[in-house]
Structure formats: C-alpha cells, structure tokens
Design an enzyme around this catalytic site. Structure first.
Site, short mmCIF file in Angstrom:
data_model
loop_
_atom_site.label_atom_id
_atom_site.label_comp_id
_atom_site.label_asym_id
_atom_site.label_seq_id
_atom_site.Cartn_x
_atom_site.Cartn_y
_atom_site.Cartn_z
N LYS A 47 116.32 61.75 61.34
CA LYS A 47 117.38 61.87 62.34
C LYS A 47 117.07 61.04 63.58
O LYS A 47 117.91 60.82 64.42
CB LYS A 47 117.51 63.34 62.80
CG LYS A 47 117.73 64.33 61.70
CD LYS A 47 117.63 65.77 62.30
CE LYS A 47 117.62 66.77 61.17
NZ LYS A 47 117.30 68.13 61.69
N ASP A 104 113.59 54.48 64.55
CA ASP A 104 113.26 54.89 65.92
C ASP A 104 111.89 54.40 66.35
O ASP A 104 111.72 53.82 67.41
CB ASP A 104 113.34 56.43 66.07
CG ASP A 104 112.55 57.18 64.99
OD1 ASP A 104 111.96 56.53 64.11
OD2 ASP A 104 112.54 58.42 65.04
N ASP A 107 104.92 54.17 63.63
CA ASP A 107 103.65 54.81 64.01
C ASP A 107 102.57 54.23 63.11
O ASP A 107 102.06 53.14 63.37
CB ASP A 107 103.83 56.32 63.85
CG ASP A 107 102.71 57.13 64.49
OD1 ASP A 107 101.55 56.79 64.27
OD2 ASP A 107 102.99 58.10 65.20
N LYS A 135 103.93 51.79 67.94
CA LYS A 135 102.60 52.14 68.47
C LYS A 135 101.59 51.24 67.77
O LYS A 135 101.09 51.61 66.71
CB LYS A 135 102.27 53.60 68.17
CG LYS A 135 103.19 54.63 68.80
CD LYS A 135 102.73 56.03 68.38
CE LYS A 135 103.68 57.10 68.87
NZ LYS A 135 103.33 58.43 68.31
#
Ligand code: XMP
Ligand code: MG
Length: 183
Positions: A47, A104, A107, A135
């Site tokens: 989401k 989004d 990582d 990141k």
C-alpha cells in the site's frame, strides 16, 4: 495530515511536503520524456506507493494506465526476509508492455529485484523502477533503479504512504519515527 500534528512522535523530518511536490514534478517530467511514444503501464506496489502513484501519475502529461500489486516481503517485523509472496496480482497482462514499477522505498532491494524479475518473466517489453526513497546503506542486492527521489539514512521512516502498524500513511511528508512509539 501535516507533520506538525505528530511532532511528539517523530524525531526528524527527512522530506517535507514541498520537497516531495518538487521532486514528483521532476520525476514525472523525466518519465514523460522517456516514454513519450510508448504504451506505459504504471504498476504501484500496495500500500506504500499509493500516495506517490497518485501524485506522480497526475503530474505526468502522457497518457498512462495504472495497475496494482500487493506483495509481502516481511514476516511481522521491520526487517525484510527476502521471501516474497504475491498478496494481490496485477489485473493487466504485461506482455509486450513498457512497465514502470512505482515503489515507495527501496530498503534491502530484495522485494524489488524479485518484482522486476517476475514482471520480466511475464514478457514485459521493458521494466523500470521509480522509487521515491532509497536507503543506500541497507542495500543487500543491486536493483537497477531508473529513477530515485531521495536517498535517506538507514532508519525506519513513516509518512506519504509509509506506515508503522498501518498508522502515519497519511502524513504529507516523510519522517523518522520516534523509538518511543515502538514500545
Ligand atoms: P526491501 O527491503 O525488500 O523492502 O527493499 C521494501 C519494502 O519494505 C517496506 N519498508 C518500509 N516501510 N518504513 C516503512 O514504513 C521504512 O522505513 C521501510 N523500509 C522498507 C516498504 O513496504 C518497501 O516497499
Ligand atoms: Mg509497510
């Protein structure tokens, strides 16, 4: 919701609403140029990418279609397991289409590298990734990311779609969550 409403629950604002707006416009313009004469399918990863997808797609000036996938790479904690499950698959057939995955955050990169491979295996003409956040210090695998909005420190962040226990998604900016919230 404005970040100021949760100032007691965050330690640092990493990206403000204004910075996001500016960056989204830049990324949209780059995609417009790159895909000017192509049939593009934006694939949003649920989401977390909902806000980014909504803003990015509307900032674009070429016609695109949108579809959504939900995948799970986490057990229950905040560390990627590398095991990816499809919770909701695409409605569209990607065969021969130019796919842009809208994500989004990158990582470890494990989720995305799996997703890129999965969509390529379905016969997409091309697969590119546009991620709002990355990141770099957390990378475990190299993902060929076409476009990245912001590189951020290796800390757990919330806002603009990103959640902690389904909270904070509606914040207009991105911030580091205070450790006090976890306990
Ligand atoms: P990997 O490690 O596979 O994970 O690149 C990508 C997905 O993990 C989630 N994620 C986060 N969600 N704050 C969040 O709210 C974070 O700091 C964070 N880091 C990773 C996210 O769903 C992303 O798609
Ligand atoms: Mg999440």
């Amino acid at each position: 919701m404005d970040l100021s409403k949760v100032s007691d629950q965050i330690t640092k604002v990493l990206v403000t609403e204004e910075q996001i707006n500016e960056k989204v416009a830049e990324l949209a313009a780059e995609l417009d140029k790159k895909y000017a004469d192509k049939d593009v399918l934006l694939v949003g990863v649920l989401k977390g990418a909902v806000m980014f997808m909504a803003d990015l797609s509307r900032a674009m000036q070429i016609p695109v279609q949108m579809d959504w996938m939900a995948v799970s790479s986490y057990g229950s904690g905040t560390v990627s397991s590398g095991v990816v499950r499809i919770l909701k698959d695409l409605d569209a057939d990607v065969l021969g289409r130019h796919v842009v995955i809208v994500e989004d955050i990158i990582d470890s990169g494990l989720t995305l590298s799996w997703l890129v491979g999965n969509l390529e295996a379905r016969g997409a003409a091309s697969v590119e990734v546009v991620a709002l956040l990355r990141k770099p210090a957390a990378a475990k695998v190299e993902v060929n990311v076409g476009l990245v909005g912001f590189d951020i420190p290796n800390e757990f962040v919330v806002g603009y779609g990103l959640d902690y226990a389904e909270r904070y998604r509606t914040l207009k900016g991105v911030a580091v969550l205070s450790p006090a919230v976890y306990s």
